[in-house]
Structures are given as C-alpha cells and as structure tokens.
Enzyme design. Sequence first.
Site, PDB file in Angstrom:
ATOM      1  N   LYS A   1       0.825  -1.214   0.000  1.00  0.00           N
ATOM      2  CA  LYS A   1       0.000   0.000   0.000  1.00  0.00           C
ATOM      3  C   LYS A   1       0.859   1.263   0.000  1.00  0.00           C
ATOM      4  O   LYS A   1       0.577   2.203  -0.735  1.00  0.00           O
ATOM      5  CB  LYS A   1      -0.817   0.042   1.307  1.00  0.00           C
ATOM      6  CG  LYS A   1      -2.268  -0.090   1.158  1.00  0.00           C
ATOM      7  CD  LYS A   1      -2.995   0.003   2.491  1.00  0.00           C
ATOM      8  CE  LYS A   1      -2.398  -0.595   3.682  1.00  0.00           C
ATOM      9  NZ  LYS A   1      -1.777  -0.176   4.747  1.00  0.00           N
TER      10      LYS A   1
ATOM     11  N   ARG B   1      -8.528   2.744   9.973  1.00  0.00           N
ATOM     12  CA  ARG B   1      -8.168   1.355  10.255  1.00  0.00           C
ATOM     13  C   ARG B   1      -9.176   0.685  11.184  1.00  0.00           C
ATOM     14  O   ARG B   1      -9.004  -0.483  11.521  1.00  0.00           O
ATOM     15  CB  ARG B   1      -6.811   1.335  10.926  1.00  0.00           C
ATOM     16  CG  ARG B   1      -5.715   0.711  10.064  1.00  0.00           C
ATOM     17  CD  ARG B   1      -4.456   0.957  10.815  1.00  0.00           C
ATOM     18  NE  ARG B   1      -3.368   0.111  10.546  1.00  0.00           N
ATOM     19  CZ  ARG B   1      -2.276   0.514   9.887  1.00  0.00           C
ATOM     20  NH1 ARG B   1      -2.224   1.685   9.311  1.00  0.00           N
ATOM     21  NH2 ARG B   1      -1.243  -0.291   9.796  1.00  0.00           N
TER      22      ARG B   1
ATOM     23  N   ARG C   1      10.767  -6.424   3.907  1.00  0.00           N
ATOM     24  CA  ARG C   1      10.603  -4.985   3.698  1.00  0.00           C
ATOM     25  C   ARG C   1      11.698  -4.188   4.396  1.00  0.00           C
ATOM     26  O   ARG C   1      12.091  -4.490   5.516  1.00  0.00           O
ATOM     27  CB  ARG C   1       9.241  -4.573   4.249  1.00  0.00           C
ATOM     28  CG  ARG C   1       8.966  -3.111   4.091  1.00  0.00           C
ATOM     29  CD  ARG C   1       7.528  -2.858   4.054  1.00  0.00           C
ATOM     30  NE  ARG C   1       6.916  -2.918   5.377  1.00  0.00           N
ATOM     31  CZ  ARG C   1       5.660  -2.538   5.608  1.00  0.00           C
ATOM     32  NH1 ARG C   1       4.910  -2.136   4.616  1.00  0.00           N
ATOM     33  NH2 ARG C   1       5.160  -2.606   6.814  1.00  0.00           N
TER      34      ARG C   1
ATOM     35  N   ARG D   1      12.083  -2.331   9.884  1.00  0.00           N
ATOM     36  CA  ARG D   1      11.231  -1.775  10.939  1.00  0.00           C
ATOM     37  C   ARG D   1      11.026  -2.763  12.082  1.00  0.00           C
ATOM     38  O   ARG D   1      10.809  -3.947  11.857  1.00  0.00           O
ATOM     39  CB  ARG D   1       9.855  -1.405  10.350  1.00  0.00           C
ATOM     40  CG  ARG D   1       9.821  -0.044   9.756  1.00  0.00           C
ATOM     41  CD  ARG D   1       8.579   0.182   8.944  1.00  0.00           C
ATOM     42  NE  ARG D   1       7.346  -0.254   9.584  1.00  0.00           N
ATOM     43  CZ  ARG D   1       6.139  -0.057   9.051  1.00  0.00           C
ATOM     44  NH1 ARG D   1       6.028   0.576   7.896  1.00  0.00           N
ATOM     45  NH2 ARG D   1       5.058  -0.473   9.659  1.00  0.00           N
TER      46      ARG D   1
ATOM     47  N   ARG E   1       0.130  -8.051  13.851  1.00  0.00           N
ATOM     48  CA  ARG E   1      -0.448  -6.997  13.002  1.00  0.00           C
ATOM     49  C   ARG E   1      -1.483  -7.573  12.042  1.00  0.00           C
ATOM     50  O   ARG E   1      -2.502  -6.947  11.756  1.00  0.00           O
ATOM     51  CB  ARG E   1       0.660  -6.270  12.238  1.00  0.00           C
ATOM     52  CG  ARG E   1       1.522  -5.437  13.158  1.00  0.00           C
ATOM     53  CD  ARG E   1       2.768  -4.944  12.478  1.00  0.00           C
ATOM     54  NE  ARG E   1       2.483  -3.948  11.473  1.00  0.00           N
ATOM     55  CZ  ARG E   1       3.254  -3.715  10.417  1.00  0.00           C
ATOM     56  NH1 ARG E   1       4.328  -4.453  10.209  1.00  0.00           N
ATOM     57  NH2 ARG E   1       2.944  -2.771   9.576  1.00  0.00           N
TER      58      ARG E   1
END
Length: 217
Positions: free
Chosen positions: A13, A88, A127, A160, A171
């Site tokens: 996203k 969210r 990522r 991260r 998550r």
Amino acid sequence: MRLVLLGPPGIGKGTQAQNLSEHFGVLKISTGDILREAVREKTPLGKEAKSYMERGALVPDEVVIGIIRDRLKKPDSQKGFLLDGFPRTVPQAEALSKMLLGFGWGLDRVVHFVLDEEILIQRLSGRRSCSTCTAVYHTKYNPPKEENRCDLCGGPLIHREDDHPETIQKRLQVYKTQTQPLVHFYQKLGLLTEIESSGDIPTVFQNVLGFLSKKKV
Ligand code: AMP
C-alpha cells in the site's frame, strides 16, 4: 481526487501510495509515517504511540483521528489526498465521514488491495524502509540500487521493529479483527474497489490506474 487505500500490512500500500501520489501530483497522508516521525522526534505524540506500534497494536482512535483532522485542515489538503493507513477501524471511518462532510467533501473511492496471507508474510519480512525519507523497498522484489541505501535520498535503510516475525503475526491478526470490517462499511457505501495484488509493483500500479481512469476519478 480523494482516495482511501485499504489493505493488510505488507501488501505494498505504501509503495502504491507513493507512486499514485507522484503520478497524480496529489498529497499522500500516511498515519504510519506521521507516527514514526513523531517517535523518532520523541514528541509527546511519539511517546504515546511508541509502545502500541512496537507491539503491532493500533494507536487509540482519538489520537489518529486528531492527526488526520489537523492534517486535513492544512491548505495543501484542499486539492485532494490519498489516505494510506487511515482509517483502520470502524470508529475511524465514521469520524472520517463526519470530517469530510464538515469540509463539504466526499471520498471518490476506497481501493482495497487483497493478497494471500503467506505471500504477505514474505513481503513484510523482506521490507526495508528509508529512515530519512520513508521510501519503501524489498530485499527481493524491490531492492535498492545500492545495498541498504535509499535510491531517492541516500539515507540508511532499516528493518522496521514491527516487521519482525512475532509482530507481523500480531499486526495481521489486528488487521483481521479491527480493519477488515471496513470492507463491508465501504461496500455498503458503494465506494469499494478490489485490486488483486499478487503481481509486481508496476503491474498492480497499472491495474489501479486502469481502474481509476475507467471511473474518471
Ligand atoms: P503502517 O505503517 O500503516 O503499517 O503503521 C504502522 C503502525 O502505526 C501500526 O501498526 C499502528 O501501530 C500505527 N498506526 C498507523 N495508522 C494507524 C491508524 N489509522 N490507527 C491506529 N494505529 C495506526
């Protein structure tokens, strides 16, 4: 153009938001980026948000709603925006509808990115993000030209804290229970468009563009 980008963590996203923002010259507002900057700068907001983020939990609704309300009041939001990572939860979506109504605006579209969960986990674990300008890379699918250096600003790339395996599971769980209900919320309003996201970044981007041009957004 006023768009919401919806989808689980790791689906790409943020990257699509960046590409769309550059393509259309429209403002990108990412609550995740705003919160990470606040954590880096150790502001009161950052201090409040830090422990939620590290655990992979959501920051309380009233905090993120306040961030968006302040951001949308700034003059550069007048020309349109892409919301990446907000709303969210259903209360956030309701608050957004109210805010937009207050400004006399409406949402053009909610783009919902969808992908198989195993592929999502692979994408999240690889990522890397630029610690300076927040650009997003992937060790396998979208590597930087020079290892661990941002192509755009030369800043160092980081893995991260919340992209580590235990937090990823948490998550995804949070996404299913708290964010997934927004699919129904926006479907009922006739605003939702699903974009299958197993292709590479340019393919998914072209699919989104193709869809938006058909809808004349
Ligand atoms: P993201 O970069 O969008 O994956 O966001 C990273 C983290 O920031 C999330 O795991 C949450 O802890 C927090 N966060 C970002 N956006 C929101 C939001 N709309 N509501 C609550 N927490 C958020």
